[in-house]
Design an enzyme around this catalytic site. Structure first.
Site, PDB file in Angstrom:
ATOM      1  N   ASN A  82       0.804  -1.228   0.000  1.00 36.48           N
ATOM      2  CA  ASN A  82       0.000   0.000   0.000  1.00 36.48           C
ATOM      3  C   ASN A  82       0.833   1.273   0.000  1.00 36.48           C
ATOM      4  O   ASN A  82       0.377   2.308  -0.489  1.00 36.48           O
ATOM      5  CB  ASN A  82      -0.914  -0.020   1.241  1.00 36.48           C
ATOM      6  CG  ASN A  82      -1.499   1.337   1.542  1.00 36.48           C
ATOM      7  OD1 ASN A  82      -2.471   1.767   0.919  1.00 36.48           O
ATOM      8  ND2 ASN A  82      -0.907   2.053   2.497  1.00 36.48           N
ATOM      9  N   ALA A  83       2.076   1.212   0.518  1.00 38.28           N
ATOM     10  CA  ALA A  83       2.882   2.436   0.654  1.00 38.28           C
ATOM     11  C   ALA A  83       2.995   3.148  -0.689  1.00 38.28           C
ATOM     12  O   ALA A  83       3.289   2.521  -1.711  1.00 38.28           O
ATOM     13  CB  ALA A  83       4.271   2.093   1.179  1.00 38.28           C
ATOM     14  N   GLN A 144       0.817  13.917 -13.456  1.00 40.61           N
ATOM     15  CA  GLN A 144       1.247  12.717 -12.720  1.00 40.61           C
ATOM     16  C   GLN A 144       1.830  11.647 -13.644  1.00 40.61           C
ATOM     17  O   GLN A 144       1.482  10.469 -13.534  1.00 40.61           O
ATOM     18  CB  GLN A 144       0.062  12.121 -11.943  1.00 40.61           C
ATOM     19  CG  GLN A 144      -0.375  12.963 -10.753  1.00 40.61           C
ATOM     20  CD  GLN A 144      -1.255  12.191  -9.777  1.00 40.61           C
ATOM     21  OE1 GLN A 144      -2.040  11.343 -10.186  1.00 40.61           O
ATOM     22  NE2 GLN A 144      -1.129  12.482  -8.501  1.00 40.61           N
ATOM     23  N   TYR A 147       3.554   9.106 -11.327  1.00 36.91           N
ATOM     24  CA  TYR A 147       2.598   8.330 -10.519  1.00 36.91           C
ATOM     25  C   TYR A 147       1.756   7.404 -11.407  1.00 36.91           C
ATOM     26  O   TYR A 147       1.559   6.234 -11.088  1.00 36.91           O
ATOM     27  CB  TYR A 147       1.712   9.317  -9.763  1.00 36.91           C
ATOM     28  CG  TYR A 147       0.744   8.714  -8.769  1.00 36.91           C
ATOM     29  CD1 TYR A 147       1.152   8.398  -7.479  1.00 36.91           C
ATOM     30  CD2 TYR A 147      -0.593   8.505  -9.104  1.00 36.91           C
ATOM     31  CE1 TYR A 147       0.252   7.882  -6.555  1.00 36.91           C
ATOM     32  CE2 TYR A 147      -1.503   7.990  -8.195  1.00 36.91           C
ATOM     33  CZ  TYR A 147      -1.074   7.682  -6.915  1.00 36.91           C
ATOM     34  OH  TYR A 147      -1.974   7.167  -5.998  1.00 36.91           O
ATOM     35  N   LYS A 151       1.774   3.376 -11.147  1.00 37.68           N
ATOM     36  CA  LYS A 151       0.523   2.682 -10.799  1.00 37.68           C
ATOM     37  C   LYS A 151       0.063   1.759 -11.928  1.00 37.68           C
ATOM     38  O   LYS A 151      -0.534   0.709 -11.671  1.00 37.68           O
ATOM     39  CB  LYS A 151      -0.559   3.698 -10.422  1.00 37.68           C
ATOM     40  CG  LYS A 151      -0.269   4.463  -9.140  1.00 37.68           C
ATOM     41  CD  LYS A 151      -0.207   3.536  -7.931  1.00 37.68           C
ATOM     42  CE  LYS A 151      -0.071   4.283  -6.618  1.00 37.68           C
ATOM     43  NZ  LYS A 151       0.006   3.382  -5.456  1.00 37.68           N
ATOM     44  N   GLY A 178     -10.363   5.132  -6.578  1.00 43.12           N
ATOM     45  CA  GLY A 178     -10.538   6.498  -7.089  1.00 43.12           C
ATOM     46  C   GLY A 178     -10.266   7.466  -5.940  1.00 43.12           C
ATOM     47  O   GLY A 178      -9.404   7.200  -5.101  1.00 43.12           O
TER      48      GLY A 178
HETATM   49  P1  NDP Z   1      -0.915   8.405   2.999  1.00 46.17           P
HETATM   50  O1  NDP Z   1       0.035   9.452   2.532  1.00 46.17           O
HETATM   51  O2  NDP Z   1      -2.059   8.805   3.890  1.00 46.17           O
HETATM   52  O3  NDP Z   1      -0.090   7.243   3.751  1.00 46.17           O
HETATM   53  C1  NDP Z   1       0.994   6.679   3.090  1.00 46.17           C
HETATM   54  C2  NDP Z   1       1.604   5.588   3.955  1.00 46.17           C
HETATM   55  O4  NDP Z   1       2.712   5.032   3.228  1.00 46.17           O
HETATM   56  C3  NDP Z   1       2.165   6.107   5.262  1.00 46.17           C
HETATM   57  O5  NDP Z   1       2.040   5.114   6.265  1.00 46.17           O
HETATM   58  C4  NDP Z   1       3.631   6.351   4.913  1.00 46.17           C
HETATM   59  O6  NDP Z   1       4.500   6.295   6.041  1.00 46.17           O
HETATM   60  C5  NDP Z   1       3.897   5.161   3.994  1.00 46.17           C
HETATM   61  N1  NDP Z   1       5.038   5.364   3.116  1.00 46.17           N
HETATM   62  C6  NDP Z   1       5.269   6.369   2.227  1.00 46.17           C
HETATM   63  N2  NDP Z   1       6.452   6.209   1.637  1.00 46.17           N
HETATM   64  C7  NDP Z   1       6.998   5.067   2.133  1.00 46.17           C
HETATM   65  C8  NDP Z   1       8.218   4.376   1.955  1.00 46.17           C
HETATM   66  N3  NDP Z   1       9.174   4.810   1.087  1.00 46.17           N
HETATM   67  N4  NDP Z   1       8.442   3.247   2.675  1.00 46.17           N
HETATM   68  C9  NDP Z   1       7.525   2.789   3.548  1.00 46.17           C
HETATM   69  N5  NDP Z   1       6.335   3.390   3.764  1.00 46.17           N
HETATM   70  C10 NDP Z   1       6.092   4.525   3.081  1.00 46.17           C
HETATM   71  O7  NDP Z   1      -1.425   7.672   1.690  1.00 46.17           O
HETATM   72  P2  NDP Z   1      -2.911   7.261   1.204  1.00 46.17           P
HETATM   73  O8  NDP Z   1      -3.603   6.507   2.273  1.00 46.17           O
HETATM   74  O9  NDP Z   1      -3.566   8.428   0.608  1.00 46.17           O
HETATM   75  O10 NDP Z   1      -2.539   6.248   0.005  1.00 46.17           O
HETATM   76  C11 NDP Z   1      -2.263   4.884   0.234  1.00 46.17           C
HETATM   77  C12 NDP Z   1      -2.075   4.199  -1.109  1.00 46.17           C
HETATM   78  O11 NDP Z   1      -3.268   4.315  -1.869  1.00 46.17           O
HETATM   79  C13 NDP Z   1      -0.957   4.799  -1.954  1.00 46.17           C
HETATM   80  O12 NDP Z   1      -0.295   3.772  -2.670  1.00 46.17           O
HETATM   81  C14 NDP Z   1      -1.711   5.718  -2.902  1.00 46.17           C
HETATM   82  O13 NDP Z   1      -0.989   5.922  -4.085  1.00 46.17           O
HETATM   83  C15 NDP Z   1      -2.971   4.901  -3.127  1.00 46.17           C
HETATM   84  N6  NDP Z   1      -4.132   5.692  -3.564  1.00 46.17           N
HETATM   85  C16 NDP Z   1      -4.640   6.699  -2.781  1.00 46.17           C
HETATM   86  C17 NDP Z   1      -5.766   7.395  -3.203  1.00 46.17           C
HETATM   87  C18 NDP Z   1      -6.405   8.460  -2.346  1.00 46.17           C
HETATM   88  O14 NDP Z   1      -7.425   9.008  -2.769  1.00 46.17           O
HETATM   89  N7  NDP Z   1      -5.874   8.764  -1.166  1.00 46.17           N
HETATM   90  C19 NDP Z   1      -6.413   7.089  -4.470  1.00 46.17           C
HETATM   91  C20 NDP Z   1      -5.801   6.000  -5.213  1.00 46.17           C
HETATM   92  C21 NDP Z   1      -4.697   5.348  -4.751  1.00 46.17           C
HETATM   93  P3  NDP Z   1       4.677   7.623   6.974  1.00 46.17           P
HETATM   94  O15 NDP Z   1       3.409   7.732   7.769  1.00 46.17           O
HETATM   95  O16 NDP Z   1       5.858   7.295   7.813  1.00 46.17           O
HETATM   96  O17 NDP Z   1       4.877   8.778   6.052  1.00 46.17           O
END
Ligand code: NDP
Length: 242
Positions: A82-83, A144, A147, A151, A178
């Site tokens: 998920n990261a 993007q 990105y 993805k 989404g």
């Molecule tokens: P957030 O920014 O809220 O959370 C991201 C998480 O990933 C955090 O726990 C962060 O850790 C961790 N993270 C980031 N970089 C790294 C790394 N290099 N190594 C390990 N952990 C890492 O993200 P979202 O919840 O918004 O998104 C989660 C996923 O869903 C992502 O892949 C995103 O692309 C995808 N997504 C999100 C959408 C949205 O609307 N939000 C839509 C579509 C896809 P830390 O807390 O330490 O920073």
């Protein structure tokens, strides 16, 4: 015995919802994060889920972390990749650093983590790999290129690795959310949300992180073994694809 599930980036946003949903469904969950110790500590305190800090883009760090998690929790049977991060810019303004950071975390991270658990899953004849892609990997998104490429790359990776491991009881699937109402999306000004974003979503609202958590639990289940190589789109009808 409860199966062990690791959610990368499992301490915040969508990842947090996945961690909590898996725990509720009876899994022994571990959550990783990159650097936000305060968020990880409050997540750990509130959920009782252990947290592990390492960079998914660094193969050696992942190797050490996976070994430590497996020693403490048991073999990882469910991996939720998920990261993810964004570093937005139009291509004509995008720096090499912006490109590389996103590919490294969002795509190399998927290779690193899946590579490190796949042999164990193969030896045990069971595994679930679920990677969080995005609607923007399916349709592309202005600003993007990095990105969207990462993805979309996840979807190809998922289809290839699904074929390689299908005979070993391992399923490999992607979820393409989404707009989900995480902190980042909710920080967008209310009028922009109302006039520009929500009107693009036929369901008429943002998705909730918990709605992605439900999908993860569904794909992780022992009785989801016939679903592999698929992309589950969860976008309120914003982009409908075969
Ligand atoms: P957030 O920014 O809220 O959370 C991201 C998480 O990933 C955090 O726990 C962060 O850790 C961790 N993270 C980031 N970089 C790294 C790394 N290099 N190594 C390990 N952990 C890492 O993200 P979202 O919840 O918004 O998104 C989660 C996923 O869903 C992502 O892949 C995103 O692309 C995808 N997504 C999100 C959408 C949205 O609307 N939000 C839509 C579509 C896809 P830390 O807390 O330490 O920073």
């Amino acid at each position: 015995m409860a199966r062990v599930a690791l959610v990368t980036g499992g301490t915040r946003g969508i990842g947090r919802a996945c961690s909590e949903a898996l725990k509720k469904a009876g899994y022994k969950v571990a959550a990783s994060y990159a650097g936000n110790d305060a968020a990880a500590e409050s997540f750990k305190r509130e959920t009782g889920i252990p947290v592990y800090k390492f960079d998914v883009g660094d193969f050696n760090a992942c190797k050490e972390a996976v070994a430590g998690i497996e020693k403490e929790q048991g073999p990882i049977e469910v991996l939720v990749n998920n990261a993810g991060i964004t570093r937005d810019a139009t291509l004509h303004k995008m720096t090499v650093e912006q490109w590389s950071a996103v590919i490294r975390t969002n795509l190399d991270g998927i290779f690193n983590m899946t590579r490190l658990v796949i042999e164990g899953m193969r030896s045990r004849n069971f595994g679930r790999v679920i990677s969080i892609s995005s609607i923007n990997g399916q349709k592309g998104q202005f600003g993007q290129a990095n990105y969207s490429a990462a993805k979309a790359g996840i979807l190809g990776f998922t289809r290839a690795v699904a074929q390689e491991n299908a005979a070993k009881g391992i399923t490999v699937n992607a979820i393409a959310p989404g707009y989900i109402g995480t902190e980042m999306v909710r920080a967008v000004p209310e009028d922009v949300l109302k006039t520009k974003i929500i009107p693009q979503i036929p369901v008429g609202r943002l998705g909730e992180p918990e709605e992605i958590g439900r999908c993860v639990v569904f794909l992780a289940a022992d009785d989801a073994g016939f679903i592999t190589g698929s992309t589950l789109t969860v976008n309120g009808g914003q982009y409908i694809t075969a």
